[in-house]
Design an enzyme around this catalytic site. Structure first.
Site, PDB file in Angstrom:
ATOM      1  N   LYS A   1       0.853  -1.188   0.000  1.00 50.22           N
ATOM      2  CA  LYS A   1       0.000   0.000   0.000  1.00 50.22           C
ATOM      3  C   LYS A   1       0.889   1.237   0.000  1.00 50.22           C
ATOM      4  CE  LYS A   1      -3.515   2.495   2.558  1.00 50.22           C
ATOM      5  NZ  LYS A   1      -4.532   2.448   3.613  1.00 50.22           N
TER       6      LYS A   1
ATOM      7  N   LYS B   1      -2.269  -1.470  -3.801  1.00 51.90           N
ATOM      8  CA  LYS B   1      -3.133  -0.293  -3.694  1.00 51.90           C
ATOM      9  C   LYS B   1      -2.292   0.976  -3.758  1.00 51.90           C
ATOM     10  CE  LYS B   1      -6.036   1.934  -0.318  1.00 51.90           C
ATOM     11  NZ  LYS B   1      -6.407   1.970   1.069  1.00 51.90           N
TER      12      LYS B   1
HETATM   13  C1  PBG Z   1      -7.141   3.716   5.581  1.00 49.89           C
HETATM   14  C2  PBG Z   1      -7.576   3.405   4.209  1.00 49.89           C
HETATM   15  C3  PBG Z   1      -7.464   4.292   3.141  1.00 49.89           C
HETATM   16  C4  PBG Z   1      -8.060   3.673   2.063  1.00 49.89           C
HETATM   17  C5  PBG Z   1      -8.516   2.420   2.469  1.00 49.89           C
HETATM   18  N1  PBG Z   1      -8.193   2.258   3.808  1.00 49.89           N
HETATM   19  C6  PBG Z   1      -6.939   5.677   3.082  1.00 49.89           C
HETATM   20  C7  PBG Z   1      -5.640   6.007   3.646  1.00 49.89           C
HETATM   21  O1  PBG Z   1      -4.760   5.159   3.796  1.00 49.89           O
HETATM   22  O2  PBG Z   1      -5.472   7.180   3.960  1.00 49.89           O
HETATM   23  C8  PBG Z   1      -8.187   4.328   0.717  1.00 49.89           C
HETATM   24  C9  PBG Z   1      -9.204   3.798  -0.207  1.00 49.89           C
HETATM   25  C10 PBG Z   1      -9.566   4.708  -1.314  1.00 49.89           C
HETATM   26  O3  PBG Z   1      -8.961   5.770  -1.546  1.00 49.89           O
HETATM   27  O4  PBG Z   1     -10.531   4.362  -2.019  1.00 49.89           O
HETATM   28  N2  PBG Z   1      -6.568   2.761   6.341  1.00 49.89           N
END
Ligand code: PBG
Length: 330
Positions: free
Chosen positions: A200, A254
């Site tokens: 991520k 992601k």
């Molecule tokens: C937070 C989380 C995020 C997303 C999923 N879980 C945002 C972040 O890390 O700030 C993002 C998903 C999206 O942008 O659709 N743990």
């Protein structure tokens, strides 16, 4: 040796629709989709999210209706994210451990009404903290790894007890997959899956999501001390290797489309179930292009989702899931 032109004409098999269908190397079906949904308090509530046009937060009754809709469309799994009321947010995000929190009630309501659909739940503290970070923050503003991981284990158990089928840690703390796996085993949740947000990235594509769970205004600084640097690919392979060794059943990359190279490398290296999250900013880019008259929504949705399958994904989390499933079922 293959033939060459004119004996070989690659356009020959493209000349008609039936033949293009016959020669398609990759298939996309509703069974490839996971639908992220935002849950909010109340009854009969639908709150549109301005930066995610077409996506709303739903109260539990609406969430159950979406679950029914998803099951009827052939979508196998939902991903849930809570918009925690601000009075329940705290420095340590302890509402994440409340067995009666919004997330747990949503899991229960879905499992009661639509037991055949899978429920994936996000493990991270950001929807529950007053600073918008995924973990516990020290005096210097640093997100502390080990005490955060302890809290995440409790959060994961809370979700598993509520009936979650797939625990999806999105926090990027070191070591948490193994800790969560051990805790699930110890508590009798041998069949609860872990889908690790393994690679991520600290990304500019999460903005609309932060609006949806109301963390954008809260977030102090950025998440670069725990989420990955977008310059790195080798490191993604190390993250995936660790999460698999610690007991993840599947891994996620992601954001999605800007990271197709990572998906491909993960799939080729590990040969494990690999998922992509086509995140909120990607969704918003498509919708903004459609609204500007620059693109055809249906074609763009199906092309981008097929790209994930072609790159090696088992499935994709996408806010377009219901729309795509409708197109695919037509
Ligand atoms: C937070 C989380 C995020 C997303 C999923 N879980 C945002 C972040 O890390 O700030 C993002 C998903 C999206 O942008 O659709 N743990």
């Amino acid at each position: 040796m293959t033939a060459s032109y004119p004996a070989l004409r690659l356009r020959r098999t493209r000349a008609s629709a039936w033949s293009r269908r016959l020669h398609a190397e990759t298939v996309l079906t509703p069974a490839d989709l996971i639908w992220p949904l935002f849950v909010t308090e109340g009854q009969g509530v639908e709150e549109p999210i301005a930066s995610l046009p077409g996506v709303s937060r739903w109260s539990l009754d609406g969430i159950v209706a979406r679950a029914r809709e998803a099951a009827d469309l052939g979508i196998p799994c939902l991903a849930l994210f809570p918009n925690t009321p601000s009075h329940l947010r705290s420095d340590d995000g302890r509402e994440a451990l409340n067995p009666d929190n919004l997330m747990c009630r949503a899991i229960g309501a879905i499992k009661d009404a639509v037991p055949e659909i899978g429920v994936l739940t996000d493990v991270a503290l950001d929807p529950y903290t007053t600073h918008g970070h995924d973990g516990l923050v020290d005096d210097a503003g640093y997100v502390v790894n080990d005490s955060t991981a302890d809290a995440l284990v409790q959060q994961a158990l809370t979700q598993a007890r509520a009936g979650s089928d797939v625990i999806a840690p999105s926090d990027m703390m070191d070591g948490r997959i193994g800790m969560i796996r051990n805790a699930l085993e110890a508590e009798g949740f041998a069949n609860v899956q872990i889908m690790a947000y393994a690679a991520k990235y600290a990304s500019a594509f999460y903005g609309p999501f932060r609006d949806a769970v109301n963390t954008r205004g809260l977030l102090k600084g950025d998440k670069k001390t725990y989420q990955m640097d977008h310059a790195n690919a080798e490191e993604a392979l190390r993250e995936v290797a660790l999460d698999l060794a610690e007991g993840a059943d599947s891994v996620m990359v992601k954001p999605g489309l800007p990271y197709l190279d990572i998906i491909r490398r993960v799939k080729e290296e590990f040969r494990v179930p690999t998922f992509a999250y086509q995140v909120s900013g990607e969704y918003a880019m498509i919708e903004t292009a459609v609204a500007a008259g620059a693109a055809d929504r249906d074609a763009m949705v199906l092309e981008t989702l097929m790209a994930f399958k072609r790159a090696g994904c088992s499935g994709v989390l996408t806010y377009h899931a219901a729309h795509a499933a409708r197109l695919l079922n037509a």
